[in-house]
Design a protein around this motif. Structure first.
Motif, PDB file in Angstrom:
ATOM      1  N   TRP A 127      25.711 -62.595 -37.479  1.00 14.49           N
ATOM      2  CA  TRP A 127      25.044 -63.296 -36.393  1.00 14.49           C
ATOM      3  C   TRP A 127      25.922 -63.464 -35.148  1.00 14.49           C
ATOM      4  O   TRP A 127      25.476 -64.023 -34.142  1.00 14.49           O
ATOM      5  N   ASP A 128      27.136 -62.962 -35.195  1.00 17.88           N
ATOM      6  CA  ASP A 128      28.092 -63.214 -34.112  1.00 17.88           C
ATOM      7  C   ASP A 128      27.558 -62.818 -32.732  1.00 17.88           C
ATOM      8  O   ASP A 128      27.802 -63.516 -31.746  1.00 17.88           O
ATOM      9  N   SER A 129      26.826 -61.723 -32.665  1.00 20.58           N
ATOM     10  CA  SER A 129      26.361 -61.230 -31.368  1.00 20.58           C
ATOM     11  C   SER A 129      25.366 -62.179 -30.709  1.00 20.58           C
ATOM     12  O   SER A 129      25.126 -62.089 -29.496  1.00 20.58           O
ATOM     13  N   MET A 130      24.782 -63.065 -31.479  1.00 20.07           N
ATOM     14  CA  MET A 130      23.779 -63.978 -30.944  1.00 20.07           C
ATOM     15  C   MET A 130      24.389 -65.286 -30.418  1.00 20.07           C
ATOM     16  O   MET A 130      23.748 -65.980 -29.618  1.00 20.07           O
ATOM     17  N   HIS A 131      25.573 -65.634 -30.847  1.00 24.64           N
ATOM     18  CA  HIS A 131      26.111 -66.962 -30.558  1.00 24.64           C
ATOM     19  C   HIS A 131      26.324 -67.205 -29.068  1.00 24.64           C
ATOM     20  O   HIS A 131      25.828 -68.197 -28.506  1.00 24.64           O
ATOM     21  N   LYS A 132      27.041 -66.347 -28.406  1.00 22.24           N
ATOM     22  CA  LYS A 132      27.297 -66.534 -26.975  1.00 22.24           C
ATOM     23  C   LYS A 132      26.012 -66.391 -26.170  1.00 22.24           C
ATOM     24  O   LYS A 132      25.795 -67.116 -25.194  1.00 22.24           O
ATOM     25  N   ARG A 133      25.160 -65.458 -26.601  1.00 22.20           N
ATOM     26  CA  ARG A 133      23.918 -65.208 -25.864  1.00 22.20           C
ATOM     27  C   ARG A 133      23.008 -66.440 -25.863  1.00 22.20           C
ATOM     28  O   ARG A 133      22.492 -66.839 -24.816  1.00 22.20           O
ATOM     29  N   ILE A 134      22.794 -67.021 -27.050  1.00 24.12           N
ATOM     30  CA  ILE A 134      21.839 -68.139 -27.112  1.00 24.12           C
ATOM     31  C   ILE A 134      22.409 -69.378 -26.448  1.00 24.12           C
ATOM     32  O   ILE A 134      21.681 -70.160 -25.816  1.00 24.12           O
ATOM     33  N   LEU A 135      23.717 -69.571 -26.559  1.00 19.16           N
ATOM     34  CA  LEU A 135      24.324 -70.738 -25.935  1.00 19.16           C
ATOM     35  C   LEU A 135      24.222 -70.650 -24.413  1.00 19.16           C
ATOM     36  O   LEU A 135      23.823 -71.609 -23.748  1.00 19.16           O
ATOM     37  N   ALA A 136      24.566 -69.498 -23.854  1.00 14.87           N
ATOM     38  CA  ALA A 136      24.460 -69.321 -22.403  1.00 14.87           C
ATOM     39  C   ALA A 136      23.006 -69.402 -21.939  1.00 14.87           C
ATOM     40  O   ALA A 136      22.701 -70.003 -20.896  1.00 14.87           O
ATOM     41  N   TYR A 137      22.099 -68.812 -22.709  1.00 17.30           N
ATOM     42  CA  TYR A 137      20.680 -68.833 -22.339  1.00 17.30           C
ATOM     43  C   TYR A 137      20.172 -70.269 -22.227  1.00 17.30           C
ATOM     44  O   TYR A 137      19.524 -70.645 -21.239  1.00 17.30           O
ATOM     45  N   TYR A 138      20.463 -71.060 -23.233  1.00 13.74           N
ATOM     46  CA  TYR A 138      19.956 -72.432 -23.249  1.00 13.74           C
ATOM     47  C   TYR A 138      20.617 -73.289 -22.176  1.00 13.74           C
ATOM     48  O   TYR A 138      19.938 -74.043 -21.467  1.00 13.74           O
ATOM     49  N   TYR A 139      21.921 -73.184 -22.025  1.00 12.55           N
ATOM     50  CA  TYR A 139      22.594 -73.985 -20.993  1.00 12.55           C
ATOM     51  C   TYR A 139      22.138 -73.578 -19.592  1.00 12.55           C
ATOM     52  O   TYR A 139      21.997 -74.441 -18.711  1.00 12.55           O
ATOM     53  N   ASN A 140      21.887 -72.307 -19.374  1.00  9.63           N
ATOM     54  CA  ASN A 140      21.374 -71.885 -18.073  1.00  9.63           C
ATOM     55  C   ASN A 140      19.960 -72.408 -17.838  1.00  9.63           C
ATOM     56  O   ASN A 140      19.584 -72.736 -16.704  1.00  9.63           O
ATOM     57  N   LYS A 141      19.174 -72.513 -18.895  1.00  7.66           N
ATOM     58  CA  LYS A 141      17.858 -73.130 -18.753  1.00  7.66           C
ATOM     59  C   LYS A 141      17.993 -74.600 -18.341  1.00  7.66           C
ATOM     60  O   LYS A 141      17.203 -75.104 -17.548  1.00  7.66           O
TER      61      LYS A 141
END
Length: 505
Positions: free
Chosen positions: A258-272
Motif C-alpha cells: 500500500w506504500d504508493s497510496m500513502h503520500k497520495r491520499i494524505l496530500a489529496y485530503y490535506y489539499n481538499k
C-alpha cells in the motif's frame, strides 16, 4: 491595489498569496502539497479545533447489525466453520441454524433486511450533543464492503439497497447544523481478503456477487492495481461528496503493497482542506507497520492508550461495549465511570477519545448506549471546563494505578482509585482531577506539595468545581483538600487551582 500578505489559516500554513482590494476574493495558494513527506510537512499543522474537542462519537452501523450476533465481524466469521467463534459465540453454527446453508443465505441476503426504518439523524445528533461530544465519525465502509453512503463506484450502497436513502448525508447535515465536526472512517483496505471462498458452493464464489465479495486472492499477496484503484476511487468519492473534517483509517492500509497510496491520499485530503478553507484531521493507526510519519497525522490507538504525555496530539478509539463495535445482543457494557476515567487520562496526556456505539439495524440506538452517553454528558456539563480546550500540564498525573500502553491493551488496565490524580491546564489555571472518591472526602495531591519542583509559586485558591465547599492547606506532604459534605456526583472530581503571583508575596 494588490497587496501581499502571509496567510496562515485553518491549521494549514499557506504560501504568500495576493489579496485584491475592493473586497475581491483571495487567489488560490501559489502551490499546494505535493505527494511528498517534506512537502506535506512544510504545510501541515494539526488544527486547534481537534486539540480542543477532546471527545467524539464513533458509529459502527451496517448490515452486520441485522444478525446482531458475535461481533461486527459476523460477515467474516459466518464463512469460517472452524474459526467462527467470537466472544464465546460460534458465528458459523449460529448462522447455519438460524438462516440456513451459506449457498442459500449469504451475507448479501442481510442487506435487504437492513432497512434503517427508524433512523432519525437529528435524534442521534441531539443525543451526541447531550453526551458532550464535539465530533461525530460514522463508518463510511467497513471490511464488508457495503457503502454506508451514496457511492459512485459500487451498487452495494445505502441508496440503492437496504435503507434506500443517503443516511450519511442526513447525518452529515444534522451534525454540522448542530455545530459539531463531521468525520468518516474507511476500513475498505482490508476488504479484498475479508470473505472466505473456501467452499465453491458459497455465494462468495458466485461471479454475480464478486463486486461485493471481491475475487479470490492468494494468502499474503499484495493488493492488485485493480483493487488499489477501486480503493482510491471509493475513498476520494467519500472525501469529495461529504467534505469530512476528519478522515480515519483502520488497519489494512499499513500492510505491504500500500506504500504508493500513502503520500497520495494524505496530500489529496490535506489539499481538499485548503480548498474547503478548513482544518482537517487525518488519522491512521500504524498498527502493524509505520504507514505515515506520525508528525503528519493524528495517531490513533485502538482500545488502548499512552502511558505518558505525548507531545503530538493523538487519539484513542474504543467502544462502550466490551465485545463488539457493532450492535450485538448480549453485549457487556463498560460503565460511564470507567469511560470518564479513560477520557480524563487520555486528555491529561494530550489525546482525544473517540467512543464508539453500535446502532441497531432499524436505526435506533440501544438504551444502554444512550444511558452511558447521557451520564457522561451530565459529568461533562458540570466539569467540562477541565477538559475542553485544555492542554497537558508538566506531568500527566500521579497515583498507584498504572496504564498499559499500545493497541488492544485496555483489558490490562485496573480500575482507578481516589489517589489517582490527573492534571490539565488552561492558561494559568491548573485542574487536578481525582479518579475516585475517598470515603472521608479527604484528598492529598503530593505533586503539589509546598516547595515541589514543578511549580515554585504557592497555591492561592482551590475550588471544587464538581460541587461543594472545601478546606485546603499546602503542606510539605502535598496539597491537602477536605471536601465539605457528601460526594456530589459519580465518576471523577475536579479541583480548580490558581497560584499566587510574585507580586502577591
Amino acid at each position: 491595489m494588490m497587496k501581499k500578505m502571509i496567510v496562515a489559516i485553518y491549521g494549514l500554513s499557506l504560501l504568500s498569496v495576493p489579496v485584491f482590494g475592493g473586497g475581491g476574493p483571495l487567489e488560490k495558494p501559489a502551490s499546494k502539497m505535493e505527494p511528498d513527506w517534506d512537502s506535506i510537512r512544510s504545510h501541515y499543522q494539526c488544527p486547534e479545533w481537534f486539540r480542543d474537542a477532546k471527545f467524539g462519537i464513533f458509529l459502527h452501523w451496517g448490515p452486520y447489525s441485522v444478525p446482531a450476533y458475535g461481533s461486527e465481524k459476523y460477515p467474516k466469521y459466518m464463512y469460517y466453520p472452524t474459526r467462527g467463534e467470537r466472544n464465546g459465540m460460534d458465528i458459523y453454527s449460529h448462522h447455519i441454524k438460524t438462516y440456513g446453508d451459506l449457498s442459500a443465505f449469504g451475507y448479501k441476503d442481510f442487506i435487504p433486511l437492513f432497512k434503517a426504518e427508524k433512523f432519525d439523524a437529528t435524534e442521534w445528533v441531539n443525543l451526541f450533543n447531550d453526551a458532550g461530544a464535539k465530533y461525530v465519525v460514522p463508518v463510511a465502509e467497513h471490511h464488508d464492503g457495503f457503502a454506508m453512503y451514496d457511492s459512485k463506484y459500487t451498487r452495494w450502497n445505502v441508496v440503492n439497497m437496504g435503507p434506500k436513502r443517503d443516511t450519511m448525508r442526513e447525518l452529515a447535515d444534522a451534525t454540522r447544523k448542530a455545530g459539531l465536526k463531521f468525520g468518516v472512517s474507511s476500513h475498505f483496505a482490508n476488504h479484498r481478503g475479508y470473505f472466505s471462498k473456501k467452499d465453491p458452493g458459497w455465494d462468495t464464489n458466485d461471479p454475480h456477487y464478486q463486486d461485493l465479495y471481491w475475487k479470490k486472492i492468494e494468502r499474503g499477496s499484495k493488493p492488485s492495481r485493480e483493487f488499489m484503484e477501486l480503493w482510491w476511487n471509493r475513498t476520494t468519492d467519500i472525501i469529495d461528496q461529504y467534505e469530512p473534517d476528519l478522515l480515519w483509517f483502520d488497519f489494512g492500509l499499513d500492510k505491504p503493497g500500500w506504500d504508493s497510496m500513502h503520500k497520495r491520499i494524505l496530500a489529496y485530503y490535506y489539499n481538499k482542506g485548503i480548498d474547503w478553507k478548513k482544518g482537517v484531521v487525518f488519522q491512521d493507526k500504524n498498527m502493524k507497520n509505520a504507514s505515515f510519519p506520525e508528525d503528519l497525522i493524528v495517531l490513533d490507538i485502538e482500545r488502548g492508550r499512552m502511558s505518558e504525555i505525548r507531545k503530538l496530539p493523538w487519539q484513542t478509539d474504543t467502544a462502550v461495549g466490551k465485545f463488539s463495535w457493532g450492535y450485538i445482543q448480549g453485549e457487556q457494557y463498560k460503565t460511564s465511570d470507567y469511560l470518564l476515567d479513560e477520557l480524563i487520562d487520555i486528555v491529561s496526556k494530550n489525546g482525544c477519545l473517540l467512543l464508539n456505539i453500535g446502532p441497531k439495524a432499524d436505526g435506533t440506538i440501544p438504551e444502554e448506549d444512550k444511558a452511558i452517553l447521557r451520564e457522561m454528558g451530565a459529568w461533562l456539563k458540570l466539569n467540562g471546563e477541565a477538559i475542553y480546550g485544555s492542554r497537558p500540564w508538566k506531568i500527566y498525573g500521579e497515583g498507584p494505578t498504572k496504564i498499559s500502553a499500545g493497541h488492544h491493551s485496555e483489558q490490562e488496565n485496573a480500575d482507578n482509585v481516589s489517589a489517582d490524580i490527573r492534571f490539565t491546564q488552561k492558561g494559568d489555571t491548573l485542574y487536578a482531577i481525582s479518579l475516585g472518591w475517598p470515603e472521608d472526602g479527604a484528598f492529598n495531591i503530593t505533586s503539589l506539595a509546598a516547595g515541589n519542583p514543578l511549580e515554585s509559586r504557592p497555591v492561592k485558591t482551590v475550588e471544587f468545581i464538581s460541587g461543594g465547599a472545601v478546606v485546603w492547606k499546602q503542606t510539605p506532604q502535598g496539597l491537602a483538600i477536605q471536601v465539605q459534605g457528601d460526594k456530589p456526583c459519580e465518576a471523577a472530581y475536579v479541583f480548580r487551582i490558581n497560584y499566587k503571583s510574585f507580586s502577591d508575596e
